[in-house]
Design an enzyme around this catalytic site. Structure first.
Site, PDB file in Angstrom:
ATOM      1  N   HIS A   1       0.842  -1.207   0.000  1.00 49.64           N
ATOM      2  CA  HIS A   1       0.000   0.000   0.000  1.00 49.64           C
ATOM      3  C   HIS A   1       0.872   1.249   0.000  1.00 49.64           C
ATOM      4  CE1 HIS A   1      -3.692   2.323   1.177  1.00 49.64           C
ATOM      5  NE2 HIS A   1      -2.756   3.144   1.634  1.00 49.64           N
ATOM      6  N   GLU A   2       1.820   1.310   0.918  1.00 48.65           N
ATOM      7  CA  GLU A   2       2.674   2.498   1.037  1.00 48.65           C
ATOM      8  C   GLU A   2       3.646   2.607  -0.139  1.00 48.65           C
ATOM      9  OE1 GLU A   2       1.999   4.715   3.177  1.00 48.65           O
ATOM     10  OE2 GLU A   2       0.560   3.497   4.290  1.00 48.65           O
TER      11      GLU A   2
ATOM     12  N   HIS B   1       1.916   4.146  -3.113  1.00 53.77           N
ATOM     13  CA  HIS B   1       1.833   5.604  -2.991  1.00 53.77           C
ATOM     14  C   HIS B   1       3.146   6.250  -3.437  1.00 53.77           C
ATOM     15  CE1 HIS B   1      -2.061   6.037  -1.248  1.00 53.77           C
ATOM     16  NE2 HIS B   1      -1.772   5.463  -0.093  1.00 53.77           N
TER      17      HIS B   1
END
Length: 218
Positions: free
Chosen positions: A32-33, A36
């Site tokens: 997820h990170e 980003h």
């Protein structure tokens, strides 16, 4: 809470379940990170790379207390990815893409996990390895979908708010309220368990759809 799964399990099964849970959390949050960071860099902002966040190393993304809370109570957080939206070549497009990157990644992981879960359930004979994989892919579904649905909430500092903010004026009352009180509102929703209730219904519904699809395929 993770410990509610331990009822009726042997010590060996409990250890395998806990390992599966931690692996699922690590994969969900790190990807997820990372997504980003990756999308932000592609959009023209090298801030995540400068801060060492364009990596799959879990140590770069995890907040220690957030990880402990994930394991103990089923809810936690990672370090926010530092992003300077002023560096985006196209500001609105960059904000939208970065906001959706983590959510999209978690949904894709959950979808793949559902397929693997169905394969293991339908084809693999009973064994400790099957037990481990079933929980690994089961947690892979629920944890990733929980992160995706949770981040869709239009509350600061979640991705859902950042997505909407890309289409609003800076002095919009909704934006101003969120910047002032969003974190407090989020804390109230979490403590009151309203978020957990909504997440539960949404996640269970999506899991059913994913498993139905993969059962059709296999």
């Amino acid at each position: 809470m993770i410990f509610s799964y331990f009822d009726g399990l042997t010590a060996g099964e409990a250890i395998l379940l806990l390992i599966a849970y931690v692996i699922a959390i690590v994969v969900a949050i790190v990807l997820h990170e990372f997504s980003h960071s990756y999308v932000a860099v592609k959009m023209g902002d090298n801030t995540p790379k400068a801060y060492g966040r364009l990596t799959l190393n879990p140590l770069a993304h995890f907040d220690a207390i957030g990880l402990i809370c994930f394991v103990l109570v089923g809810f936690g957080w990672a370090k926010p990815v530092p992003i300077n939206t002023l560096n985006f070549r196209n500001h609105k497009k960059g904000v939208v893409a970065v906001s959706l990157a983590g959510i999209t990644t978690n949904i894709i992981i959950a979808f793949i996990s559902a397929g693997l879960f169905v394969c293991v359930s339908n084809w693999m004979p009973d064994s400790m390895f099957r037990f481990f994989l079933s929980y690994l892919f089961g947690f892979g579904m629920t944890i990733n979908l929980s992160l995706a649905v949770f981040n869709l909430l239009p509350i600061y500092p979640l991705d859902g708010f950042n997505f909407l903010n890309a289409f609003m004026r800076y002095d919009n009352k909704f934006v101003d309220f969120n910047m002032r009180y969003g974190q407090i509102l989020l804390l109230i929703l979490v403590i009151s368990q309203l978020v957990g209730l909504v997440l539960g219904y949404a996640v269970n519904g999506i899991v059913w759809v994913f498993e139905w699809f993969w059962n059709l395929i296999f």
